[in-house]
Design a protein around this motif. Sequence first.
Motif, short mmCIF file in Angstrom:
data_model
loop_
_atom_site.label_atom_id
_atom_site.label_comp_id
_atom_site.label_asym_id
_atom_site.label_seq_id
_atom_site.Cartn_x
_atom_site.Cartn_y
_atom_site.Cartn_z
N ASN A 215 0.79 -1.24 0.00
CA ASN A 215 0.00 0.00 0.00
C ASN A 215 0.82 1.28 0.00
OD1 ASN A 215 -2.43 -1.30 -0.24
ND2 ASN A 215 -3.15 -0.86 1.83
N GLU A 216 2.11 1.22 -0.32
CA GLU A 216 2.86 2.45 -0.53
C GLU A 216 2.28 3.17 -1.75
OE1 GLU A 216 7.45 1.81 0.82
OE2 GLU A 216 6.85 0.80 -1.03
N VAL A 217 2.56 4.45 -1.86
CA VAL A 217 2.16 5.17 -3.06
C VAL A 217 2.81 4.49 -4.26
CG1 VAL A 217 2.29 7.35 -4.32
CG2 VAL A 217 1.89 7.37 -1.84
N GLY A 218 2.00 4.14 -5.24
CA GLY A 218 2.49 3.44 -6.42
C GLY A 218 3.41 4.30 -7.28
N THR A 219 4.29 3.62 -8.00
CA THR A 219 5.24 4.32 -8.88
C THR A 219 5.26 3.74 -10.30
OG1 THR A 219 7.02 2.86 -8.11
CG2 THR A 219 6.78 5.00 -6.98
N GLY A 220 4.36 2.81 -10.59
CA GLY A 220 4.36 2.15 -11.89
C GLY A 220 4.16 3.10 -13.05
N GLN A 221 3.29 4.09 -12.89
CA GLN A 221 3.06 5.08 -13.93
C GLN A 221 4.34 5.88 -14.20
OE1 GLN A 221 -0.48 7.43 -13.07
NE2 GLN A 221 0.41 9.22 -14.04
N LEU A 222 5.06 6.24 -13.14
CA LEU A 222 6.32 6.97 -13.29
C LEU A 222 7.34 6.10 -14.02
CD1 LEU A 222 6.67 8.53 -9.72
CD2 LEU A 222 5.72 9.60 -11.76
N LEU A 223 7.45 4.84 -13.61
CA LEU A 223 8.39 3.93 -14.24
C LEU A 223 8.09 3.79 -15.73
CD1 LEU A 223 10.70 1.86 -14.07
CD2 LEU A 223 8.97 0.13 -13.52
N ASP A 224 6.84 3.58 -16.08
CA ASP A 224 6.49 3.41 -17.49
C ASP A 224 6.83 4.66 -18.29
OD1 ASP A 224 5.59 0.86 -16.96
OD2 ASP A 224 3.48 1.44 -16.84
N ASP A 225 6.55 5.83 -17.74
CA ASP A 225 6.86 7.08 -18.44
C ASP A 225 8.36 7.23 -18.66
OD1 ASP A 225 7.60 10.18 -18.20
OD2 ASP A 225 5.62 10.02 -19.11
N LEU A 226 9.13 6.96 -17.63
CA LEU A 226 10.60 7.09 -17.73
C LEU A 226 11.17 6.10 -18.75
CD1 LEU A 226 11.33 7.51 -13.93
CD2 LEU A 226 11.61 9.29 -15.69
N LEU A 227 10.72 4.85 -18.69
CA LEU A 227 11.22 3.85 -19.62
C LEU A 227 10.83 4.19 -21.06
CD1 LEU A 227 10.53 0.55 -17.64
CD2 LEU A 227 12.75 1.65 -18.02
N ARG A 228 9.61 4.68 -21.25
CA ARG A 228 9.15 5.06 -22.59
C ARG A 228 10.03 6.18 -23.16
NH1 ARG A 228 6.47 9.15 -23.93
NH2 ARG A 228 5.63 9.59 -21.88
N ARG A 229 10.43 7.12 -22.30
CA ARG A 229 11.26 8.25 -22.74
C ARG A 229 12.76 7.91 -22.74
NH1 ARG A 229 11.13 12.96 -19.65
NH2 ARG A 229 10.37 11.91 -17.79
N LYS A 230 13.08 6.66 -22.39
CA LYS A 230 14.47 6.18 -22.37
C LYS A 230 15.35 6.98 -21.39
CE LYS A 230 14.25 3.88 -26.73
NZ LYS A 230 13.31 2.94 -26.26
N ILE A 231 14.75 7.31 -20.24
CA ILE A 231 15.47 7.97 -19.15
C ILE A 231 16.13 6.88 -18.32
CG2 ILE A 231 15.22 9.46 -17.12
CD1 ILE A 231 14.60 10.79 -19.89
N ARG A 232 17.33 7.13 -17.85
CA ARG A 232 18.03 6.14 -17.01
C ARG A 232 17.33 6.02 -15.68
NH1 ARG A 232 24.18 6.08 -14.62
NH2 ARG A 232 24.44 3.83 -14.67
N VAL A 233 16.82 4.83 -15.38
CA VAL A 233 16.08 4.57 -14.14
C VAL A 233 16.94 3.74 -13.20
CG1 VAL A 233 14.03 3.51 -13.12
CG2 VAL A 233 13.87 4.63 -15.35
#
Length: 194
Positions: free
Chosen positions: A55-73
Amino acid sequence: MTTSKAYLRRDMLARRSALALDWVDRASAAIQTAITAMPAFGRAREVLLYMAVRNEVGTGQLLDDLLRRKIRVLLPRCESDKPGVMHLACLGCREELLPGAYGIPEPDPGVCATVDDFAPDLAIIPGLAFDRRGRRLGYGGGYYDRLLASPALAQCLLVAPAYSFQVVDELPVDPWDRAVHCLVTENDVIEVVS
């Protein structure tokens, strides 16, 4: 300050555990939308992120956006035989995630090597509670305290996603605690004034 960190941890964990999953999903979506709208998120070239559990604040949307933009995660990977120690690894895609220590999704060590040359310009930092001065209450293992003390994160913008009930008036503080710069809840964005 008479409230102990141990009491606050128990209280916040109980409150977070009691949240309905549909509410967590809606609140997490609102928080992530607010983070993606931040100029610092849009211009980031390297981002430290966490993967949400329990139940932590989710981060999946952030991860998907970063990966789509090819940002180093960069994602943390804990060492189960070394309490308090975690390393960072670069994630290329969601398929590289495996359950790691404590059941937290982590970069697969067989695919994602530990990185030593990191300098994120943005870090998304989890916590159990925060105060309006940006002070953070973690789980008590010191993992993020050690990471945030790294010189590589000295100039990094620290953003903390949190549910509004996790933002309290004041937290007990220790000398090693490092404050975040910005809190993002389902209701607002709080720029921290130190």
